[in-house]
Every structure is written in structure tokens, then in C-alpha cells.
Scaffold this active site. Structure first.
Site, PDB file in Angstrom:
ATOM      1  N   THR A  22      -6.060   7.003   7.770  1.00  0.00           N
ATOM      2  CA  THR A  22      -5.924   5.911   6.825  1.00  0.00           C
ATOM      3  C   THR A  22      -7.319   5.381   6.535  1.00  0.00           C
ATOM      4  O   THR A  22      -8.228   5.558   7.344  1.00  0.00           O
ATOM      5  CB  THR A  22      -4.995   4.815   7.385  1.00  0.00           C
ATOM      6  OG1 THR A  22      -4.902   3.748   6.435  1.00  0.00           O
ATOM      7  CG2 THR A  22      -5.502   4.261   8.704  1.00  0.00           C
ATOM      8  N   GLY A  23      -7.466   4.756   5.397  1.00  0.00           N
ATOM      9  CA  GLY A  23      -8.773   4.219   5.037  1.00  0.00           C
ATOM     10  C   GLY A  23      -9.282   4.815   3.746  1.00  0.00           C
ATOM     11  O   GLY A  23      -8.495   5.361   2.962  1.00  0.00           O
ATOM     12  N   SER A  75       0.806  -1.230   0.000  1.00  0.00           N
ATOM     13  CA  SER A  75       0.000   0.000   0.000  1.00  0.00           C
ATOM     14  C   SER A  75       0.830   1.267   0.000  1.00  0.00           C
ATOM     15  O   SER A  75       0.270   2.368   0.029  1.00  0.00           O
ATOM     16  CB  SER A  75      -0.884   0.046   1.248  1.00  0.00           C
ATOM     17  OG  SER A  75      -1.609  -1.129   1.358  1.00  0.00           O
ATOM     18  N   THR A  80      -1.927   2.707   4.293  1.00  0.00           N
ATOM     19  CA  THR A  80      -1.159   3.952   4.307  1.00  0.00           C
ATOM     20  C   THR A  80      -0.474   4.190   5.637  1.00  0.00           C
ATOM     21  O   THR A  80      -1.080   3.984   6.687  1.00  0.00           O
ATOM     22  CB  THR A  80      -2.154   5.117   4.101  1.00  0.00           C
ATOM     23  OG1 THR A  80      -2.747   4.944   2.840  1.00  0.00           O
ATOM     24  CG2 THR A  80      -1.490   6.469   4.190  1.00  0.00           C
ATOM     25  N   THR A 110       1.554   6.938   0.630  1.00  0.00           N
ATOM     26  CA  THR A 110       0.704   5.818   0.216  1.00  0.00           C
ATOM     27  C   THR A 110       0.796   5.579  -1.286  1.00  0.00           C
ATOM     28  O   THR A 110       1.171   6.492  -2.040  1.00  0.00           O
ATOM     29  CB  THR A 110      -0.775   6.125   0.563  1.00  0.00           C
ATOM     30  OG1 THR A 110      -1.572   4.965   0.357  1.00  0.00           O
ATOM     31  CG2 THR A 110      -1.343   7.254  -0.290  1.00  0.00           C
ATOM     32  N   ARG A 112      -6.409   8.948 -10.019  1.00  0.00           N
ATOM     33  CA  ARG A 112      -7.101   9.131  -8.733  1.00  0.00           C
ATOM     34  C   ARG A 112      -6.098   9.551  -7.647  1.00  0.00           C
ATOM     35  O   ARG A 112      -5.018   8.993  -7.497  1.00  0.00           O
ATOM     36  CB  ARG A 112      -7.774   7.810  -8.330  1.00  0.00           C
ATOM     37  CG  ARG A 112      -8.547   7.879  -7.008  1.00  0.00           C
ATOM     38  CD  ARG A 112      -7.732   7.388  -5.834  1.00  0.00           C
ATOM     39  NE  ARG A 112      -8.537   7.254  -4.617  1.00  0.00           N
ATOM     40  CZ  ARG A 112      -8.032   7.002  -3.420  1.00  0.00           C
ATOM     41  NH1 ARG A 112      -6.739   6.886  -3.256  1.00  0.00           N
ATOM     42  NH2 ARG A 112      -8.825   6.890  -2.374  1.00  0.00           N
TER      43      ARG A 112
END
Ligand code: ASP
Length: 328
Positions: A238-239, A85, A187, A205, A215
Site C-alpha cells: 500500500t502507498g 480509498s 488500499t 483500491t 492513472r
């Protein structure tokens, strides 16, 4: 990081908010540590980043600057081919390109960021150069790449055979669903306070695996993926970046601390805001925040169980399971 994949599978939405106040009352005594020597301190998202906080501690324990500590920490997963990641070894976008995002902030409120950068293993260090050597905050895509090359960063192929294989397997169905436990979101956000109580933060990340080309998530956006105010504290997320972007989550956490909230409670407030605004998306999406304040107190909070973070403080590197709004 497998725990990350499995932890939202069986979320029961009806459990929203149940028990969070209880949690706070029980844990406040643990987190709200009145002792001295609360800093230096380094904190990072995700337990496997123990090596990153150790690298940060190496700097901090010798009296180094928080900015150097967070950069040193962020470079660890960036160079790790097994971390899918972040940086080298990160899963590519749907066209097979590894595209990276990163940002950094120092104790003066200065900030640097790169997004959609390719073929550079250490975007966090490029972000720092943007902050220190240009009149700008953010460089993107080819501009960021050319700046990095002009600064002496080598051009490298970041797509490992393992990541290529995962992408090829993904291509068979080519199904993009932003479901956190299917895609990888690990991340690193890392925050530090040094011995002179200077605060800095970094975030880096490869973003959502198999994302659309171009993106950009929350991670390189100052105030979304990470934010630091030396008078108050710092936060990182993060997420699923899209829901953090729309709420400027890390900025919100820091502003809550400015109003007097403990880092733990501030992170909880930001998570609740996200869930209130995007309840449907949050059923299948994870977001976790870490936060520190000027007193060296720390906290973490997530939408779903399974988020963890690592804190290096008083010579000990410890992983904490984060509290969450929802239960399993
Ligand atoms: N927040 C990052 C993004 O959306 C990914 C992650 O933290 O897992 O790009």
C-alpha cells in the site's frame, strides 16, 4: 485512518536506516514463532480492515479455501461507503470518476486483474472471474466493465455525496501533489493461508485520490501490488503506487522469502530498495508491505511510521503497528 494522514508529516530524513538492525534483533523472537497452529491465517493492510480479516477468518476457520477468504475479505471495504480509498465511496479522479483497480492470485499461481474499471462495486470479484473464466490475466477500462456486466455484476454509481464533496473542495485549488498524508492511500492488500496451507492474495483500491484520468497504480499489477507463490508465501503493498510499480515490490518481497528471509526482513529489504532508488520521493511518500510465508509467519514494514496491519491467527484478530525505516 487518520493516523495514516499524520504520520509522515515530520519525517526526519537523516534517520535513514538508523536502528533497523536493532529493531530486527529485538522483534525476531516475537515474529518468528516456532509454535504449531500458525495457520490458518489472514493478514491485511491497515488496522481498520479488522472486518475484512474477520470475514476471511469466517471462511478459513470452517476449512475454506484461502482464495475464497481473501475475496470475502476484500469485498468488505469495497462495499463500505466510509472507506474513501476502496470501491464504493472511493475518492474519484480529477474528472470526478471513481475508477477502481484490483487483483487476485490463487495457490496455483493463477492470477486475475482489472484496472480502470468504473461503476462496479466489487472489482475483486471481477478479477477472480477474469482469472477463472477467461484466457487472460488482466482486463482494463470499458472491456473490464463490459465483462463484469456480462457476468451479472450490477452497474452502480460509486460516487457517494461525501466523496463528491471532497472532490468539489479539491477542485477549488485543483492541486495535484503526490503527498501521501494529503491524499488518501488506504488500499487493502489481504493474504491468507488456509488449513491445507494453500496461499492466496488479493488487493483492491480506488487508487490515488484526484489522480489523472486513466492513472493505474501498483494495486492491480501482479508482482507490484500483490504477489503469491504457494511454495514460498505472499506479499502485498500500500502507498504511493508509482514507486512500487517501478520496483515490483511485492514480487521482490516474495523472492527475498524464497532466499530464506523471514517475511519481516523481506518486507524491510523491499522498502530499502525503494528508498535507495527514489530517496527524494520517499521523503514525502509512504509505502508499506505485508508478507506471510509458508510457515505461517508474518511481517510488515514501511518507509515511514504510521503504517499498521491486521492479523487474524489462532482465533485472534490483532492490529500490529508496522516497523519503519525512518523514525518520526
Ligand atoms: N497503492 C495504491 C495506488 O497507488 C494506493 C494506496 O495503496 O494507497 O493506487
Amino acid at each position: 485512518m487518520n493516523s495514516r494522514r499524520s504520520f509522515i508529516e515530520k519525517t526526519f530524513w537523516g534517520g535513514l536506516a538508523a536502528g533497523t538492525l536493532d529493531f530486527w534483533e529485538k522483534t525476531a523472537a516475537v515474529f518468528d514463532n516456532p509454535e504449531k497452529n500458525t495457520f490458518p491465517l489472514a493478514i491485511a493492510t491497515w488496522g481498520p480492515n479488522v472486518k475484512a480479516t474477520a470475514a476471511a477468518w469466517e471462511v478459513l476457520s470452517k476449512g475454506g479455501r484461502a482464495l475464497d477468504a481473501v475475496e470475502a475479505g476484500a469485498r468488505i471495504p469495497e462495499a463500505d461507503p466510509k472507506d474513501t480509498s476502496v470501491g464504493y465511496g472511493g475518492y474519484p479522479d480529477r474528472e470526478g470518476n471513481v475508477t477502481l483497480d484490483a487483483c487476485i492470485m490463487d495457490e496455483f499461481g493463477m492470477a486475475g486483474s482489472v484496472s480502470f474499471i468504473q461503476n462496479i462495486m466489487h472489482p475483486i470479484s471481477v478479477a477472480r472471474r477474469v482469472m477463472e473464466k477467461t484466457p487472460h490475466v488482466m482486463l482494463a477500462g470499458e472491456g473490464a466493465y463490459h465483462f463484469a456486466i456480462s457476468e451479472g455484476f450490477p452497474h452502480e454509481n460509486l460516487l457517494t455525496p461525501e466523496a463528491k464533496k471532497a472532490w468539489e473542495q479539491w477542485l477549488v485549488r485543483s492541486e495535484y501533489k503526490p503527498i501521501i498524508n494529503v491524499e488518501r492511500h488506504d488500499t487493502i492488500g489481504i493474504l491468507a493461508i488456509d488449513q491445507l496451507d494453500r496461499i492466496a492474495g488479493a488487493c483492491t483500491t480506488s487508487g490515488a485520490a484526484f489522480k489523472m484520468q486513466g492513472r493505474v497504480g501498483d494495486s492491480p499489477i501482479i508482482g507490484a501490488g500483490m504477489f503469491v507463490d504457494n511454495e514460498v508465501g505472499g506479499a502485498a503493498s500500500t502507498g504511493l503506487g508509482e514507486i512500487v510499480l517501478r520496483t515490483l515490490g511485492s514480487f521482490l518481497v516474495v523472492e527475498e522469502m524464497r532466499r530464506g528471509a523471514h517475511p519481516q526482513k523481506a518486507a524491510e529489504t523491499a522498502v530499502k530498495r525503494i528508498v535507495r532508488k527514489y530517496p527524494k520521493q520517499c521523503e514525502v511518500a509512504q509505502v508499506g508491505f505485508i508478507a506471510i510465508d509458508k510457515k505461517g509467519r508474518h511481517g510488515g514494514f514501511a518507509i515511514h511510521p504510521g503504517f499498521n496491519y491486521v492479523v487474524y491467527q489462532r482465533g485472534e484478530n490483532k492490529v500490529f503497528e508496522s516497523a519503519s525505516l525512518l523514525s518520526k
